[in-house]
Scaffold this active site. Structure first.
Site, PDB file in Angstrom:
ATOM      1  N   CYS A  64       0.805  -1.226   0.000  1.00 51.22           N
ATOM      2  CA  CYS A  64       0.000   0.000   0.000  1.00 51.22           C
ATOM      3  C   CYS A  64       0.835   1.270   0.000  1.00 51.22           C
ATOM      4  O   CYS A  64       0.302   2.364  -0.181  1.00 51.22           O
ATOM      5  CB  CYS A  64      -0.949   0.012   1.197  1.00 51.22           C
ATOM      6  SG  CYS A  64      -0.090   0.108   2.772  1.00 51.22           S
ATOM      7  N   ASP A  66       2.523   2.573   2.593  1.00 47.92           N
ATOM      8  CA  ASP A  66       2.638   3.229   3.893  1.00 47.92           C
ATOM      9  C   ASP A  66       4.050   3.062   4.440  1.00 47.92           C
ATOM     10  O   ASP A  66       4.632   1.980   4.352  1.00 47.92           O
ATOM     11  CB  ASP A  66       1.651   2.634   4.906  1.00 47.92           C
ATOM     12  CG  ASP A  66       0.203   2.929   4.570  1.00 47.92           C
ATOM     13  OD1 ASP A  66      -0.050   3.822   3.749  1.00 47.92           O
ATOM     14  OD2 ASP A  66      -0.679   2.266   5.135  1.00 47.92           O
ATOM     15  N   CYS A 133      -2.255  -1.627   8.762  1.00 52.43           N
ATOM     16  CA  CYS A 133      -1.790  -0.382   9.401  1.00 52.43           C
ATOM     17  C   CYS A 133      -1.429  -0.633  10.862  1.00 52.43           C
ATOM     18  O   CYS A 133      -0.415  -0.135  11.358  1.00 52.43           O
ATOM     19  CB  CYS A 133      -2.867   0.697   9.308  1.00 52.43           C
ATOM     20  SG  CYS A 133      -3.274   1.147   7.608  1.00 52.43           S
TER      21      CYS A 133
END
Length: 185
Positions: A64, A66, A133
């Site tokens: 992703c 991140d 996350c």
């Protein structure tokens, strides 16, 4: 910011359309706790990474994009006295980082190591698609603790140095750390 964009979208829609459009839009919206940490992140910043009482964890999720940097300052009693973070990522990644800084401050290294991503996800009400996350936040604190301990070992025994090789599979997202002890030369 997120809340205001949702409000503007709903306000600009016709009364009939807003009722229909509100359901899927609100169903995808972030939980209030995520919005709070995203709009007012706690403990943003950096600590001097070369200080011997500072540990730095830098982790990322290739799937992703991140990237999370989490730093801890540990006092002489082994208690985390300060925590800072910088995160490039979605609202859930920023919220997970911010929550983690609040959660670990005042804990011993051993207590901080025990924090699991499931606790973070539950506290922030993260949906399954955003669990990575919370995993990043867990990986970041562990990496920061590992860095701190490595520095402390080098201070106590400066002639011995090894290294830790960390890699992450782009396909599976699995993180692997391999310790390379000091060579006996």
């Amino acid at each position: 910011m997120l809340r205001s964009s949702i409000s503007k979208t709903l306000a600009n829609a016709s009364p009939r359309a807003s009722c229909v459009a509100a359901r899927p839009l609100l169903a995808r919206a972030y939980h209030e706790k995520v919005i709070s940490h995203y709009e007012q992140p706690r403990n943003v910043g950096s600590l001097p990474k070369n200080d011997v009482d500072v540990g730095t964890g830098l982790v990322g999720a290739p799937a992703c994009g991140d990237v999370m940097k989490l730093q801890i300052r540990v006092d002489e009693n082994g208690i985390i006295s300060d925590v800072k973070f910088k995160t490039f990522g979605c609202g859930s990644a920023i919220a997970s980082s911010s929550y983690m800084t609040e959660r670990v401050k005042g804990l011993s290294l051993e207590e901080a190591e025990k924090i699991k991503n499931t606790e973070i996800a539950k506290e922030l009400c993260l949906p399954p698609v955003k669990l990575h996350c919370s995993m990043l936040a867990e990986d970041a604190i562990r990496s920061a603790i590992r860095d701190y301990r490595t520095k402390r070992t080098k201070v106590g025994n400066p002639k011995k140095s090894g290294f830790i090789d960390v890699s992450q599979s782009a396909a599976t997202g699995e993180t692997v750390a391999t310790a390379h002890p000091p060579s006996s030369a």
